[in-house]
Design an enzyme around this catalytic site. Structure first.
Site, PDB file in Angstrom:
ATOM      1  CG  ASP A  63      -0.263  -0.068   2.545  1.00 12.52           C
ATOM      2  OD1 ASP A  63       0.976   0.103   2.586  1.00 12.52           O
ATOM      3  OD2 ASP A  63      -0.950  -0.304   3.551  1.00 12.52           O
ATOM      4  N   GLY A  64       2.153   1.141   0.095  1.00 14.51           N
ATOM      5  CA  GLY A  64       3.010   2.320   0.067  1.00 14.51           C
ATOM      6  C   GLY A  64       2.995   3.142   1.336  1.00 14.51           C
ATOM      7  NE  ARG A 120      17.366   3.488  -2.429  1.00 13.27           N
ATOM      8  CZ  ARG A 120      16.914   3.209  -1.221  1.00 13.27           C
ATOM      9  NH1 ARG A 120      17.275   2.078  -0.632  1.00 13.27           N
ATOM     10  NH2 ARG A 120      16.094   4.027  -0.600  1.00 13.27           N
ATOM     11  CG  ASP A 155      17.304  -3.363  -2.036  1.00 15.30           C
ATOM     12  OD1 ASP A 155      17.843  -4.468  -1.869  1.00 15.30           O
ATOM     13  OD2 ASP A 155      16.281  -3.013  -1.419  1.00 15.30           O
TER      14      ASP A 155
END
Length: 518
Positions: A135-136, A200, A270
């Site tokens: 859902d962020g 990154r 990452d």
């Protein structure tokens, strides 16, 4: 109205996704335009006065309802152009493909009062094309942890991203904290994290894995131009020099982690910054009773890939993946290996520097490495608190070494008694080395206080502040933020923040082990 100025070079100079919006998709570009998703009732809960000052934000800016609206995702200041970045990465040693900013949305690259670049990034601002079905959003507990740790690490002298603000959203977020089938509703929040660059290792890995050498080269050229403008040379030589700098910065960062007892918990590629900054504060922790095999991350509990003692080796492995990603730009691998060698050389130099400083010595002799290793072995056997042990040694008299200076460092009385003879013998060796060093007690103590923090953000302290905040009381967050701004000082009436982990916190969720749920 704020006076923030933006130039947003990443959006201007790297190829963007032709489609806008948060629809989940494979993206072949460097970034995607996406707007934060509005929340019900953005409320400023805490902020870093230092970061605000660097940005030129005034007290009236911070007090304005507009500030909470912007940094809660409901509005934009002029010049902001939100985006999410595309990258891949190796997670727990395995290639994971496209990952990207799944719930981080950059608002813009602000130019601070010092002329420096400050990318403002909201974490928990809603879905992006890289959310992978999530859902962020972010919950208050994880947002408090990221906000506090970003600032605590800065004041410890550890290279890190910073945090400008912590905003409550007024919305509930459903999370299964330990992925055990028991989800619950939690208050939502958004952190604005700040760094000169959020690039990154994975930004270079993804185009390399896809065979997109053009995009790989664009990422490299952009990073060199914006973030490393002073690097001399051209072509392969300049890229090789840049890799060497990344390796050096990463070594310095990890050496600081080891010095203060910090465990990142999720050292995926990452989550590795090209600037050598600590980034992505998830299931991190500080070593309490010394154990090089400890990890705070429940996801890593079985394999312990990211345990405290292996962080330098993992960092080197991650740098190897970066070098591999850059290899299409080189005709020969030798310059890449030379860069990787700089990691080892730099880390060993930092380790010697920190050994001398933690022991209060003018320089680190070879036998001092054995001396500190023997202390670590004793701490493990006797179940001694790492932070309290090194800080306690500050008060040791080399003329009359007495183990009582370490009385607060033990977690287990039986183990203390069993290791008392060995500890006494070690203290005699250490005292003799201090006398050989020749520094006065005051000079030795000053060296040690500068290298051995009195206060670190122990998980149980953060959890206590979270428990209060979830009941609407932010005083614990504000108190921790204040204390952690002076981690090397003895702070009167703040002794409770320096106490070792209490028995009740040994096995409590959030105090000993954490998940990636956030």
């Amino acid at each position: 109205m704020t006076h923030l100025q933006f130039d947003n070079r990443l959006r201007a100079e790297l190829p963007g996704d032709p489609e806008e919006g948060p629809r989940r998709r494979e993206v072949l570009a460097a970034w995607s335009a996406v707007q934060p998703t509005p929340v019900a009732a953005p409320t400023l809960l805490a902020y870093s006065a230092d970061v605000a000052q660097r940005l030129g934000l005034r007290a009236e800016d911070l007090a304005s309802p507009r500030f909470a609206e912007v940094f809660g995702g409901n509005a934009l200041y002029p010049g902001m152009q939100p985006w999410a970045v595309n990258y891949g990465g190796h997670q727990f040693g395995h290639w994971a493909g496209q990952l990207g900013d799944g719930r981080a949305i950059s608002l813009g690259e602000a130019i601070g009062v010092d002329g420096g670049r400050y990318e403002l990034q909201l974490k928990g601002a809603g879905p992006t094309p890289y959310s992978r079905g999530a859902d962020g959003r972010a919950v208050l507990r994880s947002s408090i942890r990221e906000f506090l740790c970003s600032e605590a690490m800065h004041y410890l002298g550890v290279p890190t991203t910073r945090a400008l603000s912590l905003v409550g959203t007024g919305d509930a977020v459903v999370r299964d904290m330990f992925y055990d089938g028991h989800p619950r509703r939690e208050p939502g929040a958004i952190v604005c994290r700040v760094a000169p660059s959020f690039i990154r290792f994975g930004n270079f890995e993804l185009p390399a894995a896809r065979g997109d050498v053009d995009l790989l080269r664009q990422w490299v050229d952009f990073t060199l131009a914006r973030d490393f403008p002073d690097l001399p040379g051209s072509g392969e030589d300049r890229i090789a020099s840049w890799l060497g700098q990344v390796c050096e910065r990463t070594a310095v960062m990890v050496a600081h982690w080891m010095r203060v007892g910090f465990v990142h918990g999720v050292m995926n590629t990452d989550n590795m910054s090209i600037l050598g900054l600590t980034i992505d504060y998830g299931p991190y922790g500080w070593v309490d009773d010394y154990d090089p095999d400890w990890t705070p991350n429940t996801t890593d509990a079985q394999g312990r890939r990211y345990r405290f003692g292996t962080q330098p080796q993992v960092a080197y492995w991650n740098l190897g993946r970066l070098a591999q990603a850059l290899s299409p730009l080189f005709g020969d691998a030798a310059p890449l290996q030379a860069g990787l060698d700089q990691f080892r050389d730099t880390y060993l130099a930092c380790d010697r520097r920190d050994t001398a400083a933690k022991l209060g010595l003018a320089e680190c002799q070879d036998e001092d490495l054995h001396l500190i290793d023997d202390l670590r072995a004793l701490m493990r056997e006797a179940e001694m608190d790492m932070t309290l042990t090194f800080r306690g040694l500050v008060d040791l008299s080399p003329q009359q070494p007495d183990a009582s200076v370490l009385r607060e460092a033990f977690y287990d009385e039986t183990k203390r008694a069993a290791q008392a003879p060995a500890l006494g013998a070690w203290l005699q060796r250490y005292a003799a080395r201090c006398l050989q060093d020749g520094a006065s007690d005051a000079v030795r103590a000053s060296r040690m206080r500068a290298a051995n923090p009195r206060y670190v953000l122990r998980n149980y302290l953060a959890q206590q502040a979270i428990d209060q905040a979830e009941q609407g009381d932010l005083s614990g967050v504000h108190a921790l933020l204040e204390v952690m701004q002076r981690p090397y000082d003895d702070q009167p009436r703040r002794e409770s923040f320096a106490a070792k982990r209490p028995d009740w916190a040994r096995d409590r969720a959030g105090c000993s082990m954490l998940s990636c749920s956030s």
